[in-house]
Motif scaffolding. Structure first.
Motif, mmCIF file in Angstrom:
data_model
loop_
_atom_site.group_PDB
_atom_site.id
_atom_site.type_symbol
_atom_site.label_atom_id
_atom_site.label_comp_id
_atom_site.label_asym_id
_atom_site.label_seq_id
_atom_site.Cartn_x
_atom_site.Cartn_y
_atom_site.Cartn_z
ATOM 1 N N ARG A 122 0.828 -1.207 0.000
ATOM 2 C CA ARG A 122 0.000 0.000 0.000
ATOM 3 C C ARG A 122 0.863 1.259 0.000
ATOM 4 N N GLN A 123 1.943 1.251 0.769
ATOM 5 C CA GLN A 123 2.796 2.431 0.875
ATOM 6 C C GLN A 123 3.527 2.756 -0.424
ATOM 7 N N PHE A 124 3.915 1.729 -1.169
ATOM 8 C CA PHE A 124 4.788 1.950 -2.315
ATOM 9 C C PHE A 124 4.166 1.606 -3.670
ATOM 10 N N GLU A 125 2.868 1.329 -3.724
ATOM 11 C CA GLU A 125 2.268 0.885 -4.975
ATOM 12 C C GLU A 125 2.313 1.925 -6.090
ATOM 13 N N HIS A 126 2.433 3.190 -5.753
ATOM 14 C CA HIS A 126 2.457 4.233 -6.782
ATOM 15 C C HIS A 126 3.871 4.690 -7.113
ATOM 16 N N GLN A 127 4.872 4.005 -6.589
ATOM 17 C CA GLN A 127 6.265 4.351 -6.882
ATOM 18 C C GLN A 127 6.649 3.797 -8.250
ATOM 19 N N SER A 128 7.428 4.550 -8.990
ATOM 20 C CA SER A 128 7.870 4.069 -10.303
ATOM 21 C C SER A 128 9.276 3.483 -10.244
ATOM 22 N N ASN A 129 9.868 3.449 -9.045
ATOM 23 C CA ASN A 129 11.216 2.878 -8.899
ATOM 24 C C ASN A 129 11.126 1.459 -8.359
ATOM 25 N N HIS A 130 12.222 0.948 -7.866
ATOM 26 C CA HIS A 130 12.267 -0.431 -7.370
ATOM 27 C C HIS A 130 11.287 -0.692 -6.226
ATOM 28 N N LEU A 131 10.904 0.321 -5.486
ATOM 29 C CA LEU A 131 9.957 0.117 -4.386
ATOM 30 C C LEU A 131 8.568 -0.253 -4.906
ATOM 31 N N GLY A 132 8.280 0.102 -6.137
ATOM 32 C CA GLY A 132 7.010 -0.260 -6.735
ATOM 33 C C GLY A 132 6.864 -1.751 -6.978
ATOM 34 N N MET A 133 7.949 -2.503 -6.876
ATOM 35 C CA MET A 133 7.916 -3.963 -7.075
ATOM 36 C C MET A 133 7.372 -4.721 -5.872
ATOM 37 N N VAL A 134 7.141 -4.035 -4.774
ATOM 38 C CA VAL A 134 6.681 -4.716 -3.561
ATOM 39 C C VAL A 134 5.431 -5.534 -3.846
ATOM 40 N N GLY A 135 4.523 -5.012 -4.638
ATOM 41 C CA GLY A 135 3.303 -5.747 -4.973
ATOM 42 C C GLY A 135 3.593 -7.039 -5.703
ATOM 43 N N GLU A 136 4.521 -6.991 -6.635
ATOM 44 C CA GLU A 136 4.888 -8.197 -7.379
ATOM 45 C C GLU A 136 5.523 -9.232 -6.454
ATOM 46 N N VAL A 137 6.377 -8.786 -5.549
ATOM 47 C CA VAL A 137 7.014 -9.698 -4.601
ATOM 48 C C VAL A 137 5.956 -10.354 -3.729
ATOM 49 N N LEU A 138 5.015 -9.560 -3.247
ATOM 50 C CA LEU A 138 3.940 -10.099 -2.415
ATOM 51 C C LEU A 138 3.123 -11.128 -3.182
ATOM 52 N N ASP A 139 2.791 -10.837 -4.428
ATOM 53 C CA ASP A 139 2.026 -11.796 -5.228
ATOM 54 C C ASP A 139 2.769 -13.119 -5.392
ATOM 55 N N VAL A 140 4.066 -13.054 -5.647
ATOM 56 C CA VAL A 140 4.864 -14.277 -5.788
ATOM 57 C C VAL A 140 4.855 -15.068 -4.488
ATOM 58 N N LEU A 141 5.039 -14.394 -3.356
ATOM 59 C CA LEU A 141 5.071 -15.085 -2.067
ATOM 60 C C LEU A 141 3.727 -15.722 -1.731
ATOM 61 N N ILE A 142 2.663 -15.016 -1.995
ATOM 62 C CA ILE A 142 1.334 -15.527 -1.660
ATOM 63 C C ILE A 142 0.966 -16.731 -2.519
ATOM 64 N N HIS A 143 1.342 -16.713 -3.784
ATOM 65 C CA HIS A 143 0.930 -17.771 -4.704
ATOM 66 C C HIS A 143 1.949 -18.883 -4.858
ATOM 67 N N GLN A 144 3.047 -18.793 -4.128
ATOM 68 C CA GLN A 144 4.065 -19.839 -4.227
ATOM 69 C C GLN A 144 3.544 -21.109 -3.568
ATOM 70 N N GLN A 145 3.463 -22.149 -4.334
ATOM 71 C CA GLN A 145 3.078 -23.453 -3.813
ATOM 72 C C GLN A 145 4.326 -24.315 -3.797
ATOM 73 N N ASP A 146 4.296 -25.440 -3.306
ATOM 74 C CA ASP A 146 5.416 -26.341 -3.072
ATOM 75 C C ASP A 146 6.388 -26.418 -4.259
ATOM 76 N N GLU A 147 7.001 -25.275 -4.608
ATOM 77 C CA GLU A 147 7.983 -25.232 -5.684
ATOM 78 C C GLU A 147 9.376 -25.373 -5.089
ATOM 79 N N ASP A 148 10.295 -25.869 -5.902
ATOM 80 C CA ASP A 148 11.684 -25.906 -5.466
ATOM 81 C C ASP A 148 12.208 -24.482 -5.404
ATOM 82 N N PHE A 149 13.036 -24.219 -4.421
ATOM 83 C CA PHE A 149 13.667 -22.917 -4.321
ATOM 84 C C PHE A 149 15.036 -23.098 -3.733
ATOM 85 N N SER A 150 15.870 -22.081 -3.906
ATOM 86 C CA SER A 150 17.201 -22.123 -3.318
ATOM 87 C C SER A 150 17.416 -20.845 -2.538
ATOM 88 N N LEU A 151 18.341 -20.888 -1.590
ATOM 89 C CA LEU A 151 18.606 -19.719 -0.773
ATOM 90 C C LEU A 151 19.172 -18.586 -1.611
#
Length: 161
Positions: A122-151
């Motif tokens: 909500r705080q950064f959704e209207h930013q045009s810089n890297h902070l505007g990516m917060v929404g995309e990061v949140l979407d990936v985290l919320i929809h991540q199902q038992d996928e392989d990942f690495s540190l």
């Protein structure tokens, strides 16, 4: 449901000195610990992300449940006493009340993290810089199902974003 310390009272109790590492980041141990007394720090790399002193706190559960390496180092800040479970997966499978308790702890952590990320979005959704990516990061985290990942490295971009 009784307290987790009551449920663990018959488990082996380790007494460890300050500076002892219970769980090293990047290793897979299969161990689970329940804090009885003392103070523990959680480190991600060299960054301290938490200091835990609450009796009954659980460490190692994410690695066991995800069958992945530990995502952080857990180290004693003071002399500590912990209930130790060397085969945590078998222990959790044979103790549904404790597994439920661990599930409740993880759900609370996920709720806190999701609430925090939604606030950031909500705080950064209207930013045009890297902070505007917060929404995309949140979407990936919320929809991540038992996928392989690495540190990975903190410097490497996640290819899914």
């Amino acid at each position: 449901m009784g307290s987790i310390l009551d449920m663990c009272r018959d488990a082996p109790l380790l007494e460890l000195a300050a500076g002892s590492v219970l769980l090293p980041e990047g290793d897979t141990s299969g161990h689970l610990y329940v804090l009885k007394s003392g103070s523990i720090e959680v480190l991600r790399g060299e960054t301290q992300v938490a200091v835990v002193e609450e009796p009954g706190a659980v460490f190692g559960e994410m690695s066991v449940l995800l069958n992945r390496p530990h995502t952080a180092t857990v180290r004693a800040l003071t002399p500590i006493k912990v209930h130790a479970f060397d085969d945590a997966e078998s222990f959790l499978r044979s103790n549904p009340e404790i597994a439920f308790h661990v599930g409740r702890l993880l759900a609370g952590r996920l709720n806190a993290a999701t609430t925090y990320l939604a606030d950031l979005k909500r705080q950064f959704e209207h930013q045009s810089n890297h902070l505007g990516m917060v929404g995309e990061v949140l979407d990936v985290l919320i929809h991540q199902q038992d996928e392989d990942f690495s540190l990975g490295s903190e410097r490497e971009a996640d290819p899914r974003l």
